[in-house]
Enzyme design. Structure first.
Site, short mmCIF file in Angstrom:
data_model
loop_
_atom_site.label_atom_id
_atom_site.label_comp_id
_atom_site.label_asym_id
_atom_site.label_seq_id
_atom_site.Cartn_x
_atom_site.Cartn_y
_atom_site.Cartn_z
CG HIS A 334 -6.73 4.63 7.46
ND1 HIS A 334 -5.48 4.27 7.02
CD2 HIS A 334 -7.31 3.49 7.93
CE1 HIS A 334 -5.31 2.96 7.21
NE2 HIS A 334 -6.41 2.47 7.76
CB CYS A 377 -1.46 9.33 4.58
SG CYS A 377 -0.37 7.93 4.91
#
Length: 486
Positions: A334, A377
């Site tokens: 992440h 991301c």
């Protein structure tokens, strides 16, 4: 290829820039110091600042050059992208800004000071303040509000303690910190400015409707205005500054093994706000196959905390790489702008990932390509309406970065500010397309060409979230000097 962002109109620019953090706004003010006087800039908010730049004709609806360079230095590539600067041009601009050269009239000394300030933490600032107070250069009251490098550099400029014509005091300050990396940045500035023409003339790198002569109010540039009426495009500048070379060199890539391929695969997270990354093992397996086929020695780790990731990076950087030709690091986790997460939810900034492999810290990789592929991301996640598609991000904003030294490549899954997609069943768009292109094309094409192919193939993917189709495009940033053939 479809555009991944909607272009910002000049009317909307003020709203977009208002979304910058207080720290980013502080950096923007600092970069504008030679354009707007000290006595007024302190009291300005972002709207006042943009209006002042507009009044001085430094920015306009047809002229975003100055603003784009500021945004690249600050790390807001997403806004620069919305202004019309594509990834290729941003890479080229970042390279020139690293050499303290500006196409848009940014002062080279201000760029240097921004670079130094960005590398200083609060502890560094306090060390310098203590040194200056002991030397009785300025009063304690003067330094009361200095908590970061930009506040410190602004103050030292204001009291005329540092200036471009004499770098000795600047060298003294970084020696107090015992920061060789900052000292090297000053030396680079010194070398460039002693060996090049001081009147580096700005040139246009984005289309402008009106090709007017420069309106910068810096006194040093006034004599150049009459010679700057015919601005050159970025492509023309590249052709004149760096003529096309059909015999480009390539890095040596014959050792067996070629080098270490370090893979971090974070799947199961300890915090509630970070979901398990189902499908990441598919990406990891493909990377292992591809880089094993490329004759790399694979070192893989699963589910590490931020501290454990830092320790492993340090261990690998301390290895003897003299017999190797390359280093590869793949991170599957992440993330958000400028950081990836350990499984404990702690943030690991990009500079902490790359800095162990910089020349002063890992001499055995000096002059060799260091390639980082990051599946995470770089912006805010959206609420997914599909079970199969997920995002690898959290809503926290930290500027993205690339190491300044040569021979690095940072290949991000998506552009700054945006999500990247991962299928629970098939893995992420970025890693899966990357591995496919590497498998199919590595015998014929070099790395830069293959990354273009990856950009193209990922941009054709469609992510259905609810009733809305979303797109993604990767963002490679490079300081490589030669071609890489696997």
């Amino acid at each position: 290829m479809e555009s991944d962002v909607e272009r910002v109109t000049f009317e909307d620019l003020f709203k977009v820039m208002k979304g910058m953090t207080e720290f980013e706004t502080e950096q923007f003010k600092f970069l504008c110091l030679r354009s707007i006087p000290f006595r007024t800039i302190d009291q300005m908010d972002i709207t006042d600042l943009l209006q002042s730049l507009e009044e001085k004709k430094i920015i306009s609806a047809d002229k975003y050059n100055f603003l784009t360079e500021c945004l690249i230095l600050i790390g807001r590539m997403d806004i620069a992208h919305q202004l019309g600067c594509n990834t290729f041009n941003m890479n080229l601009l970042a390279s020139h800004l690293h050499e303290y050269k500006s196409f848009a009239g940014l002062n080279s000394f201000i760029i240097l000071l921004h670079t130094l300030a960005k590398g200083m933490g609060e502890e560094d600032v306090q060390k310098i303040v203590a040194y200056l107070l002991k030397a009785a250069y300025v009063s304690r009251e003067t330094f009361k509000m200095c908590h970061n490098g930009f506040q410190l550099m602004s103050l030292l400029l204001k009291v005329r303690h540092i200036h471009a014509n004499n770098l000795n005091r600047l060298f003294d300050l970084v020696q107090v910190l015992k920061r060789k990396d900052l000292e090297e940045k000053i030396k680079l500035y010194q070398d460039i400015n002693s060996s090049s023409d001081e009147s580096y003339k700005p040139t246009s790198y984005m289309p402008e409707k009106n090709k007017n002569k420069s309106n910068d109010d810096d006194d040093d540039d006034k004599s150049d205005k009459n010679t700057d009426n015919k601005e050159r495009s970025l492509e023309h500048y590249k052709m004149t500054a760096e003529p096309c070379d059909t015999n480009l060199q390539h890095y040596k890539m014959t050792a067996k093994p070629r080098g270490i391929c370090l893979i971090f695969n974070n799947v199961h997270f300890m915090t509630e706000n970070l979901k398990d990354r189902i499908g990441s093992d598919v990406d990891k397996d493909e990377l292992v196959k591809v880089f094993t086929n490329f004759h790399f020695e694979i070192i893989e780790y699963r589910d590490l905390t931020k501290t454990e990731m830092q320790e492993k990076l340090g261990e690998v950087s301390s290895m003897d790489h003299r017999e190797y030709d390359c280093f590869v690091c793949c991170i599957l986790s992440h993330g958000t702008e400028g950081i990836v997460y350990g499984v404990d939810g702690e943030r690991l900034p990009y500079p902490s990932i790359t800095s162990p492999f910089q020349p002063l810290k890992c001499k055995s990789l000096t002059g060799k390509p260091k390639l980082f592929f990051i599946q995470a991301c770089q912006g805010l996640a959206y609420q997914s309406g599909e079970e199969d598609i997920e995002f690898d991000c959290l809503p926290i904003s930290v500027p993205p970065s690339i190491p300044h030294e040569a021979d690095f490549l940072m290949a991000y899954a998506t552009v700054s500010g945006y999500v990247s997609f991962r299928s629970k069943k098939n893995g992420s768009w970025f890693i899966q397309n990357l591995c496919k292109v590497f498998r199919d094309c590595s015998k014929k094409y070099d790395l830069s060409d293959m990354l273009l192919m990856v950009n193209n193939s990922v941009s054709k993917e469609d992510g259905l979230v609810g009733n809305q189709i979303y797109k993604q495009v990767p963002a490679p940033l490079s300081t490589l000097r030669k071609k890489v053939f696997f």
